[in-house]
Design a protein around this motif. Structure first.
Motif, PDB file in Angstrom:
ATOM      1  N   ASP A 236       6.394  39.430   5.237  1.00  0.00           N
ATOM      2  CA  ASP A 236       5.149  39.222   5.997  1.00  0.00           C
ATOM      3  C   ASP A 236       4.696  40.555   6.583  1.00  0.00           C
ATOM      4  OD1 ASP A 236       5.293  36.586   5.466  1.00  0.00           O
ATOM      5  OD2 ASP A 236       5.975  35.967   7.449  1.00  0.00           O
ATOM      6  N   GLY A 237       5.658  41.298   7.105  1.00  0.00           N
ATOM      7  CA  GLY A 237       5.332  42.601   7.697  1.00  0.00           C
ATOM      8  C   GLY A 237       4.811  43.574   6.648  1.00  0.00           C
ATOM      9  N   LEU A 238       5.469  43.552   5.485  1.00  0.00           N
ATOM     10  CA  LEU A 238       5.055  44.475   4.419  1.00  0.00           C
ATOM     11  C   LEU A 238       3.640  44.133   3.930  1.00  0.00           C
ATOM     12  CD1 LEU A 238       6.059  46.897   2.799  1.00  0.00           C
ATOM     13  CD2 LEU A 238       6.966  45.304   1.100  1.00  0.00           C
ATOM     14  N   LEU A 239       3.350  42.842   3.840  1.00  0.00           N
ATOM     15  CA  LEU A 239       1.995  42.423   3.436  1.00  0.00           C
ATOM     16  C   LEU A 239       0.968  42.941   4.440  1.00  0.00           C
ATOM     17  CD1 LEU A 239       2.674  38.765   2.240  1.00  0.00           C
ATOM     18  CD2 LEU A 239       1.559  40.568   0.881  1.00  0.00           C
ATOM     19  N   GLU A 240       1.343  42.892   5.706  1.00  0.00           N
ATOM     20  CA  GLU A 240       0.428  43.370   6.746  1.00  0.00           C
ATOM     21  C   GLU A 240       0.198  44.887   6.623  1.00  0.00           C
ATOM     22  OE1 GLU A 240       0.090  41.546  10.264  1.00  0.00           O
ATOM     23  OE2 GLU A 240      -1.040  43.217  11.122  1.00  0.00           O
ATOM     24  N   VAL A 241       1.261  45.618   6.357  1.00  0.00           N
ATOM     25  CA  VAL A 241       1.127  47.077   6.190  1.00  0.00           C
ATOM     26  C   VAL A 241       0.235  47.360   4.982  1.00  0.00           C
ATOM     27  CG1 VAL A 241       2.373  49.227   5.692  1.00  0.00           C
ATOM     28  CG2 VAL A 241       3.357  47.557   7.269  1.00  0.00           C
ATOM     29  N   ALA A 242       0.474  46.634   3.878  1.00  0.00           N
ATOM     30  CA  ALA A 242      -0.325  46.851   2.662  1.00  0.00           C
ATOM     31  C   ALA A 242      -1.800  46.555   2.931  1.00  0.00           C
ATOM     32  CB  ALA A 242       0.215  45.982   1.526  1.00  0.00           C
ATOM     33  N   ALA A 243      -2.051  45.541   3.767  1.00  0.00           N
ATOM     34  CA  ALA A 243      -3.444  45.178   4.068  1.00  0.00           C
ATOM     35  C   ALA A 243      -4.121  46.254   4.920  1.00  0.00           C
ATOM     36  CB  ALA A 243      -3.479  43.833   4.785  1.00  0.00           C
ATOM     37  N   ARG A 244      -3.329  46.993   5.688  1.00  0.00           N
ATOM     38  CA  ARG A 244      -3.898  48.027   6.560  1.00  0.00           C
ATOM     39  C   ARG A 244      -4.056  49.366   5.850  1.00  0.00           C
ATOM     40  NH1 ARG A 244      -1.921  47.670  12.651  1.00  0.00           N
ATOM     41  NH2 ARG A 244      -1.826  45.419  12.916  1.00  0.00           N
ATOM     42  N   ARG A 245      -3.544  49.474   4.637  1.00  0.00           N
ATOM     43  CA  ARG A 245      -3.599  50.730   3.899  1.00  0.00           C
ATOM     44  C   ARG A 245      -5.062  51.115   3.644  1.00  0.00           C
ATOM     45  NH1 ARG A 245      -0.679  52.235  -1.068  1.00  0.00           N
ATOM     46  NH2 ARG A 245       0.220  50.162  -1.256  1.00  0.00           N
ATOM     47  N   GLN A 246      -5.357  52.410   3.833  1.00  0.00           N
ATOM     48  CA  GLN A 246      -6.704  52.872   3.535  1.00  0.00           C
ATOM     49  C   GLN A 246      -6.711  53.567   2.189  1.00  0.00           C
ATOM     50  OE1 GLN A 246      -7.842  55.074   7.033  1.00  0.00           O
ATOM     51  NE2 GLN A 246      -7.814  53.186   8.237  1.00  0.00           N
ATOM     52  N   GLU A 247      -7.881  53.624   1.611  1.00  0.00           N
ATOM     53  CA  GLU A 247      -8.097  54.271   0.313  1.00  0.00           C
ATOM     54  C   GLU A 247      -7.313  55.583   0.227  1.00  0.00           C
ATOM     55  OE1 GLU A 247     -10.479  52.890  -1.846  1.00  0.00           O
ATOM     56  OE2 GLU A 247      -9.922  54.379  -3.356  1.00  0.00           O
ATOM     57  N   GLY A 248      -6.536  55.752  -0.822  1.00  0.00           N
ATOM     58  CA  GLY A 248      -5.846  57.023  -1.054  1.00  0.00           C
ATOM     59  C   GLY A 248      -4.502  57.151  -0.345  1.00  0.00           C
ATOM     60  N   GLN A 249      -4.175  56.176   0.522  1.00  0.00           N
ATOM     61  CA  GLN A 249      -2.884  56.277   1.217  1.00  0.00           C
ATOM     62  C   GLN A 249      -1.774  55.679   0.369  1.00  0.00           C
ATOM     63  OE1 GLN A 249      -3.680  54.354   5.035  1.00  0.00           O
ATOM     64  NE2 GLN A 249      -3.462  56.346   6.021  1.00  0.00           N
ATOM     65  N   ARG A 250      -0.603  56.275   0.480  1.00  0.00           N
ATOM     66  CA  ARG A 250       0.530  55.663  -0.210  1.00  0.00           C
ATOM     67  C   ARG A 250       1.555  55.200   0.826  1.00  0.00           C
ATOM     68  NH1 ARG A 250       3.052  58.974  -4.688  1.00  0.00           N
ATOM     69  NH2 ARG A 250       1.156  60.166  -4.753  1.00  0.00           N
ATOM     70  N   ILE A 251       2.320  54.186   0.449  1.00  0.00           N
ATOM     71  CA  ILE A 251       3.313  53.619   1.379  1.00  0.00           C
ATOM     72  C   ILE A 251       4.705  54.099   0.988  1.00  0.00           C
ATOM     73  CG2 ILE A 251       4.426  51.466   2.134  1.00  0.00           C
ATOM     74  CD1 ILE A 251       1.719  50.058   1.789  1.00  0.00           C
ATOM     75  N   LEU A 252       5.430  54.575   1.989  1.00  0.00           N
ATOM     76  CA  LEU A 252       6.868  54.821   1.813  1.00  0.00           C
ATOM     77  C   LEU A 252       7.576  53.767   2.665  1.00  0.00           C
ATOM     78  CD1 LEU A 252       9.476  56.349   1.061  1.00  0.00           C
ATOM     79  CD2 LEU A 252       8.959  58.022   2.855  1.00  0.00           C
ATOM     80  N   ALA A 253       8.300  52.864   1.995  1.00  0.00           N
ATOM     81  CA  ALA A 253       9.038  51.811   2.715  1.00  0.00           C
ATOM     82  C   ALA A 253      10.506  52.214   2.793  1.00  0.00           C
ATOM     83  CB  ALA A 253       8.889  50.483   1.988  1.00  0.00           C
ATOM     84  N   LEU A 254      11.108  52.004   3.946  1.00  0.00           N
ATOM     85  CA  LEU A 254      12.538  52.270   4.109  1.00  0.00           C
ATOM     86  C   LEU A 254      13.269  50.941   4.222  1.00  0.00           C
ATOM     87  CD1 LEU A 254      12.411  54.969   6.982  1.00  0.00           C
ATOM     88  CD2 LEU A 254      12.200  55.351   4.509  1.00  0.00           C
ATOM     89  N   PHE A 255      14.394  50.849   3.534  1.00  0.00           N
ATOM     90  CA  PHE A 255      15.270  49.682   3.713  1.00  0.00           C
ATOM     91  C   PHE A 255      16.685  50.260   3.801  1.00  0.00           C
ATOM     92  CE2 PHE A 255      16.536  45.208   2.055  1.00  0.00           C
ATOM     93  CZ  PHE A 255      16.578  44.730   3.348  1.00  0.00           C
ATOM     94  N   LEU A 256      17.091  50.538   5.023  1.00  0.00           N
ATOM     95  CA  LEU A 256      18.294  51.340   5.258  1.00  0.00           C
ATOM     96  C   LEU A 256      19.492  50.452   5.648  1.00  0.00           C
ATOM     97  CD1 LEU A 256      16.542  54.180   7.338  1.00  0.00           C
ATOM     98  CD2 LEU A 256      16.937  54.093   4.860  1.00  0.00           C
ATOM     99  N   GLY A 257      20.607  51.133   5.953  1.00  0.00           N
ATOM    100  CA  GLY A 257      21.752  50.443   6.527  1.00  0.00           C
ATOM    101  C   GLY A 257      22.432  49.447   5.594  1.00  0.00           C
ATOM    102  N   SER A 258      22.099  49.509   4.298  1.00  0.00           N
ATOM    103  CA  SER A 258      22.637  48.565   3.309  1.00  0.00           C
ATOM    104  C   SER A 258      22.322  47.113   3.679  1.00  0.00           C
ATOM    105  CB  SER A 258      24.155  48.750   3.118  1.00  0.00           C
ATOM    106  OG  SER A 258      24.536  48.311   1.826  1.00  0.00           O
ATOM    107  N   THR A 259      21.202  46.918   4.368  1.00  0.00           N
ATOM    108  CA  THR A 259      20.812  45.547   4.722  1.00  0.00           C
ATOM    109  C   THR A 259      20.523  44.734   3.466  1.00  0.00           C
ATOM    110  OG1 THR A 259      19.902  46.447   6.771  1.00  0.00           O
ATOM    111  CG2 THR A 259      19.292  44.207   6.243  1.00  0.00           C
ATOM    112  N   ILE A 260      20.183  45.412   2.363  1.00  0.00           N
ATOM    113  CA  ILE A 260      19.981  44.717   1.075  1.00  0.00           C
ATOM    114  C   ILE A 260      21.238  43.909   0.702  1.00  0.00           C
ATOM    115  CG2 ILE A 260      20.711  46.787  -0.254  1.00  0.00           C
ATOM    116  CD1 ILE A 260      18.010  44.471  -1.547  1.00  0.00           C
ATOM    117  N   GLY A 261      22.414  44.416   1.107  1.00  0.00           N
ATOM    118  CA  GLY A 261      23.683  43.762   0.777  1.00  0.00           C
ATOM    119  C   GLY A 261      23.859  42.420   1.472  1.00  0.00           C
ATOM    120  N   ASN A 262      22.987  42.127   2.466  1.00  0.00           N
ATOM    121  CA  ASN A 262      23.070  40.830   3.142  1.00  0.00           C
ATOM    122  C   ASN A 262      22.526  39.703   2.257  1.00  0.00           C
ATOM    123  OD1 ASN A 262      22.240  42.171   6.444  1.00  0.00           O
ATOM    124  ND2 ASN A 262      24.191  42.100   5.386  1.00  0.00           N
ATOM    125  N   PHE A 263      21.785  40.098   1.206  1.00  0.00           N
ATOM    126  CA  PHE A 263      21.325  39.080   0.254  1.00  0.00           C
ATOM    127  C   PHE A 263      22.428  38.881  -0.783  1.00  0.00           C
ATOM    128  CE2 PHE A 263      17.393  41.008   1.754  1.00  0.00           C
ATOM    129  CZ  PHE A 263      16.535  39.936   1.874  1.00  0.00           C
TER     130      PHE A 263
END
Ligand SMILES: C[S@@+](CC[C@H](N)C(=O)[O-])C[C@H]1O[C@@H](n2cnc3c(N)ncnc32)[C@H](O)[C@@H]1O
Length: 324
Positions: free
Chosen positions: A139-166
């Motif tokens: 939900d948060g990422l969708l909100e960030v993507a919606a706020r992106r302005q023309e020409g901006q790129r997004i760098l998303a961080l997913f740190l701390g090995s939180t991916i391993g919780n899935f």
């Protein structure tokens, strides 16, 4: 400048507790509920424990390679972070980005307590605007993507090995979901804890001071507080064990005797047998090849990997591949 957008995420707590504790076979509770105010504070203490080398390895890599990571993500970049926690480790990336131009940082968190710490932790950074999003990851990422302005790129961080919780294959699905929200040219910096000797892993998740035990038991205390339950904490013990099949550390809460617990807020009474456990967290340990493999499978190109040798941990810089 700091700012915040909040949304209640606690409405589902009763529903999820009910679903997890009435599941056939292994009872479970989603690990995201470990992070209330007390849980988030305890997690920050865990990150300082000598036995938990994961956070320090992550931070060493970010500190050492922030400039290179930012160099590989050129242009007008907005930074967001999934499950930022205290945001302490993100300082290095933000400093490198802000050297180039004024930058917006969107920490995405379900824990309002973690978000508050994050805002305080990074408030001194010049040329950085912090907009905290009290949201679930996507939900948060969708909100960030919606706020992106023309020409901006997004760098998303997913740190701390939180991916391993899935659990697998939910980790792949999640990487694919992130990819589907982002655009070609956007990037994801993924921190993953790598395989290491089992006794070292067990110590990291069952420290002698008992901080991780308190972090785990706090989930029952939270259910007592928020859902009018009557768990007796002294009748449970924290267990950290390695599941060789899934190559994951699992945290459980084991009932020390047969007991019945009433959870009024979830309209539920459950019976636990002596020795029965409630599974509360999964922390998968990756191989380097596996990280690149699941990323590629989810539509990412692995541009670079940096590895901490002191505590095997990898930072992978992924860019969104073109959708065919
Ligand atoms: C393992 S901690 C990692 C914190 C920090 N990224 C670090 O590396 O130290 C996971 C963080 O993600 C947050 N979190 C867990 N599940 C979440 C979800 N579904 N949506 C948003 N945040 C979540 C927790 O509140 C917690 O702060």
């Amino acid at each position: 400048m700091t700012n915040a957008v909040t949304a209640s995420t606690t409405g589902d707590f009763a529903v999820d507790v009910r679903a997890g504790l009435t599941k056939a076979g292994q009872k479970e509770l989603p690990s995201k509920y470990l992070y209330d105010t007390i849980g988030s504070k305890l997690f920050d203490v865990i990150a300082e424990l000598p036995q938990y080398g994961l956070t320090r390895a992550d931070e060493r890599l970010l500190k050492e390679h922030a400039r290179e990571i930012v160099r590989q993500t050129p242009g007008d970049v907005i930074l967001c972070e999934l499950g930022s926690g205290s945001g302490k480790k993100t300082r290095w990336i933000l400093e490198a980005l802000a050297r180039r131009r004024h930058t917006y940082y969107f920490p995405i968190e379900i824990s309002s307590a973690a978000l508050a710490v994050c805002r305080r932790e990074l408030a001194d950074l010049p040329a950085v605007g912090i907009v905290g999003l009290e949201r679930e990851y996507l939900d948060g990422l969708l909100e960030v993507a919606a706020r992106r302005q023309e020409g901006q790129r997004i760098l998303a961080l997913f740190l701390g090995s939180t991916i391993g919780n899935f659990s697998s294959p939910a980790d792949r699905t999640f990487l694919r979901d992130i990819r589907n929200i982002l655009q070609p040219g956007d990037a994801l910096l993924l921190g993953t804890d790598l395989e290491k000797p089992i006794p070292q892993l067990i110590e990291a998740y069952d420290d002698p001071l008992g901080v991780t035990a308190a972090f785990n038991l706090n989930l029952l205390a939270r259910i007592n507080r928020e859902l009018e339950a009557n768990f007796v904490l002294a009748q449970f013990e924290h267990v950290a064990r390695f599941n060789a099949e899934t190559r994951s550390i699992e945290m459980h809460l084991r009932a020390l005797r047969r007991q019945t617990v009433a959870i009024q807020g979830a309209d539920l009474a459950i019976t636990l047998e002596e020795g029965e456990t409630i599974w509360t967290e999964n922390s998968h340990k990756y191989s380097l090849e596996e990280v690149a493999g699941i990323a590629t499978h989810a539509g990412w190109v692995c541009r670079a990997q940096w590895i901490d040798r002191e505590w095997p941990f990898a930072e992978s810089l992924l860019t969104a591949a073109n959708v065919e």
